[in-house]
Design a protein around this motif. Structure first.
Motif, mmCIF file in Angstrom:
data_model
loop_
_atom_site.group_PDB
_atom_site.id
_atom_site.type_symbol
_atom_site.label_atom_id
_atom_site.label_comp_id
_atom_site.label_asym_id
_atom_site.label_seq_id
_atom_site.Cartn_x
_atom_site.Cartn_y
_atom_site.Cartn_z
ATOM 1 N N ARG A 228 21.896 27.975 63.826
ATOM 2 C CA ARG A 228 22.026 29.252 64.336
ATOM 3 C C ARG A 228 22.339 29.814 62.656
ATOM 4 N NH1 ARG A 228 24.122 33.153 67.563
ATOM 5 N NH2 ARG A 228 24.714 31.786 69.802
ATOM 6 N N GLU A 229 22.202 29.271 61.850
ATOM 7 C CA GLU A 229 22.495 29.316 60.861
ATOM 8 C C GLU A 229 21.073 29.746 60.429
ATOM 9 O OE1 GLU A 229 21.557 27.296 55.699
ATOM 10 O OE2 GLU A 229 22.655 26.014 57.720
ATOM 11 N N ARG A 230 20.583 30.407 59.567
ATOM 12 C CA ARG A 230 19.508 31.704 59.322
ATOM 13 C C ARG A 230 18.518 31.332 58.361
ATOM 14 N NH1 ARG A 230 19.117 36.849 61.711
ATOM 15 N NH2 ARG A 230 17.852 37.047 59.745
ATOM 16 N N ARG A 231 17.370 30.998 58.636
ATOM 17 C CA ARG A 231 16.369 30.217 56.747
ATOM 18 C C ARG A 231 15.142 30.610 57.921
ATOM 19 N NH1 ARG A 231 19.625 25.566 56.945
ATOM 20 N NH2 ARG A 231 19.126 23.533 58.414
ATOM 21 N N ARG A 232 14.404 30.961 56.645
ATOM 22 C CA ARG A 232 12.787 30.919 56.598
ATOM 23 C C ARG A 232 12.177 30.016 57.162
ATOM 24 N NH1 ARG A 232 14.303 34.589 52.240
ATOM 25 N NH2 ARG A 232 13.099 36.754 53.099
ATOM 26 N N PHE A 233 11.498 29.297 57.846
ATOM 27 C CA PHE A 233 10.378 27.923 57.977
ATOM 28 C C PHE A 233 10.262 27.770 57.355
ATOM 29 C CE2 PHE A 233 6.331 26.389 58.373
ATOM 30 C CZ PHE A 233 6.516 25.560 59.902
ATOM 31 N N ALA A 234 9.837 28.143 55.803
ATOM 32 C CA ALA A 234 9.358 26.925 54.702
ATOM 33 C C ALA A 234 10.619 26.715 54.242
ATOM 34 C CB ALA A 234 8.461 28.286 53.342
ATOM 35 N N ASP A 235 11.912 26.752 54.838
ATOM 36 C CA ASP A 235 12.970 26.640 53.388
ATOM 37 C C ASP A 235 13.739 25.390 54.841
ATOM 38 O OD1 ASP A 235 12.270 28.628 51.190
ATOM 39 O OD2 ASP A 235 13.127 30.175 52.685
ATOM 40 N N ALA A 236 13.091 24.973 55.554
ATOM 41 C CA ALA A 236 14.120 24.411 56.612
ATOM 42 C C ALA A 236 13.145 23.212 57.052
ATOM 43 C CB ALA A 236 13.413 25.160 57.909
ATOM 44 N N PRO A 237 14.173 22.013 56.350
ATOM 45 C CA PRO A 237 14.065 20.744 57.019
ATOM 46 C C PRO A 237 12.970 20.202 57.232
ATOM 47 C CG PRO A 237 16.235 20.596 56.730
ATOM 48 C CD PRO A 237 15.267 22.027 56.885
ATOM 49 N N GLU B 165 14.796 36.729 83.184
ATOM 50 C CA GLU B 165 15.477 36.972 82.322
ATOM 51 C C GLU B 165 17.381 37.212 82.863
ATOM 52 O OE1 GLU B 165 15.141 38.053 78.699
ATOM 53 O OE2 GLU B 165 13.191 37.206 79.393
ATOM 54 N N VAL B 166 18.173 37.219 82.083
ATOM 55 C CA VAL B 166 19.693 37.010 82.514
ATOM 56 C C VAL B 166 19.960 37.663 81.538
ATOM 57 C CG1 VAL B 166 21.235 35.792 83.913
ATOM 58 C CG2 VAL B 166 19.197 35.047 84.289
ATOM 59 N N SER B 167 19.846 38.587 80.876
ATOM 60 C CA SER B 167 20.133 39.217 79.401
ATOM 61 C C SER B 167 20.660 40.703 79.511
ATOM 62 C CB SER B 167 19.286 39.101 78.655
ATOM 63 O OG SER B 167 18.502 40.118 78.943
ATOM 64 N N GLY B 168 21.197 41.036 81.003
ATOM 65 C CA GLY B 168 21.463 42.399 81.053
ATOM 66 C C GLY B 168 21.231 43.221 80.254
ATOM 67 N N GLY B 169 19.471 42.965 79.954
ATOM 68 C CA GLY B 169 18.893 44.181 79.124
ATOM 69 C C GLY B 169 18.933 43.616 77.493
ATOM 70 N N LEU B 170 19.342 42.959 76.842
ATOM 71 C CA LEU B 170 19.909 42.930 75.899
ATOM 72 C C LEU B 170 18.161 42.528 74.550
ATOM 73 C CD1 LEU B 170 20.973 42.578 72.684
ATOM 74 C CD2 LEU B 170 22.181 40.477 73.397
ATOM 75 N N ASP B 171 17.603 42.967 73.998
ATOM 76 C CA ASP B 171 16.661 42.164 73.022
ATOM 77 C C ASP B 171 17.042 41.134 71.958
ATOM 78 O OD1 ASP B 171 14.252 41.060 71.446
ATOM 79 O OD2 ASP B 171 13.476 43.515 71.961
ATOM 80 N N PRO B 172 17.055 39.601 72.060
ATOM 81 C CA PRO B 172 18.093 39.358 71.348
ATOM 82 C C PRO B 172 17.236 38.669 69.839
ATOM 83 C CG PRO B 172 16.794 37.665 72.936
ATOM 84 C CD PRO B 172 16.813 39.225 72.966
ATOM 85 N N ILE B 173 16.048 39.319 69.829
ATOM 86 C CA ILE B 173 14.881 39.173 68.314
ATOM 87 C C ILE B 173 15.667 40.836 67.819
ATOM 88 C CG2 ILE B 173 12.623 39.124 67.987
ATOM 89 C CD1 ILE B 173 12.150 37.046 69.621
ATOM 90 N N ARG B 174 15.500 41.469 68.476
ATOM 91 C CA ARG B 174 15.462 43.006 67.673
ATOM 92 C C ARG B 174 17.201 43.359 67.723
ATOM 93 N NH1 ARG B 174 15.037 47.569 71.874
ATOM 94 N NH2 ARG B 174 17.115 47.203 71.709
ATOM 95 N N ASN B 175 17.471 42.622 68.031
ATOM 96 C CA ASN B 175 19.377 43.312 68.075
ATOM 97 C C ASN B 175 19.758 42.429 66.831
ATOM 98 O OD1 ASN B 175 19.372 44.376 70.394
ATOM 99 N ND2 ASN B 175 21.327 44.223 70.783
ATOM 100 N N HIS B 176 18.815 40.760 66.237
ATOM 101 C CA HIS B 176 19.617 40.397 65.682
ATOM 102 C C HIS B 176 18.305 40.416 64.218
ATOM 103 C CE1 HIS B 176 21.792 39.072 68.458
ATOM 104 N NE2 HIS B 176 22.962 39.093 68.556
ATOM 105 N N LEU B 177 17.307 41.186 63.865
ATOM 106 C CA LEU B 177 17.139 41.308 62.881
ATOM 107 C C LEU B 177 17.536 42.229 61.766
ATOM 108 C CD1 LEU B 177 13.250 42.102 64.131
ATOM 109 C CD2 LEU B 177 13.598 40.011 63.431
ATOM 110 N N PRO B 178 17.204 40.734 60.610
ATOM 111 C CA PRO B 178 18.277 42.227 58.918
ATOM 112 C C PRO B 178 18.001 43.284 59.650
ATOM 113 C CG PRO B 178 16.356 40.395 58.497
ATOM 114 C CD PRO B 178 16.483 40.463 60.024
#
Length: 264
Positions: free
Chosen positions: A103-112, A251-264
């Motif tokens: 769940r921790e947000r981090r860029r690809f280049a920063d991930a171990p 999709e079993v999401s109630g119509g939610l777009d998880p990517i759009r909804n959790h962008l900064p």
């Protein structure tokens, strides 16, 4: 006059990876209630797995707890062997629910690097290895159900900032699902993917009736999702009458777009 009807999955054997908790647990419970013998896979949640197995057995079902991390390349073959020994039958239904997520947000280049490898092994290669191991038995019986788990909108192959490796693994699994469904259809095997919405925490083990009165302002449906929402779709895909439903990303999401909804 009462007419007794056989349970739809009577005589079938299922392996649910990550089945001790969350969405996997709800799925294992529902499959067991439909007559399926269920192997509940876990990594560290032994107490939860044993408790679920005891509950299924108390209700008259058959179940076994099997330990193993599907992201470890050596685990799938051992896991399949243990299920067959414990439940006395080959695997008819494989639900590939397990898969690491950070769940921790981090860029690809920063991930171990070990984290990147864990995402691919646990979310893509582990499922592929298990599929490969159970398909011969399914072919010989002329019947099989394989269900993969993705994330909302994964079929669109969109980028997911701060979730690069996880998204890449699941999007790869989308393509694999569609390919495998075509290859195995002549053998009576269906392959589909279920994509849950952002169902968190204790809601993963709740029934629909438990959440109907709750409000989720992010959800277009208006209520949060529950584990039962997902388990019901998996059960439908495993039904013997669902043999014409294959190669789908559901999709079993109630119509939610998880990517759009959790962008900064």
């Amino acid at each position: 006059m009462s007419i007794e009807r056989a349970l739809p999955l009577e005589g079938r054997t299922a392996l649910v990876t990550g089945g001790a908790r969350g969405l996997g647990r709800m799925t294992a419970e529902l499959l067991a209630s439909l007559g399926c013998a269920v192997a509940v896979n876990y990594v560290r949640s032994e107490a939860a797995a044993v408790e679920l197995v005891d509950r299924i057995r108390a209700a008259g079902g058959r179940a076994a707890a099997v330990q193993g991390d599907v992201g470890d390349p050596a685990t799938p073959r051992r896991l399949v062997g243990e299920v067959e020994r414990e439940l006395g039958a080959g695997i008819d239904i494989l639900v590939n629910n397990a898969g690491p997520f950070v769940r921790e947000r981090r860029r690809f280049a920063d991930a171990p690097e070990d984290e990147l490898e864990a995402m691919i092994q646990g979310n893509l290669l582990g499922a592929m290895r298990l599929d490969r191991l159970v398909i011969p038995g399914m072919r010989s019986r002329g019947w099989g159900r394989i269900v993969h788990f993705g994330f909302g909108r994964s079929a669109e192959a969109r980028g997911w900032p701060h979730r690069a490796a996880y998204a890449a693994a699941k999007v790869g699994l989308v393509s694999f699902t569609k390919t495998l469904s075509t290859e195995e259809a002549p053998f009576g095997i269906t392959v589909n993917m279920v994509c849950p919405g952002d169902i968190r925490g204790e809601l993963k083990e709740k029934r629909i009736a438990d959440v109907r009165h709750l409000i989720d302002p992010e959800s277009p449906r208006g209520r949060p999702g529950a584990g039962e929402d997902v388990a019901r779709v998996v059960a439908f895909l495993c039904d013997p009458a669902s043999d014409y439903v294959t190669g789908n990303i559901i999709e079993v999401s109630g119509g939610l777009d998880p990517i759009r909804n959790h962008l900064p």
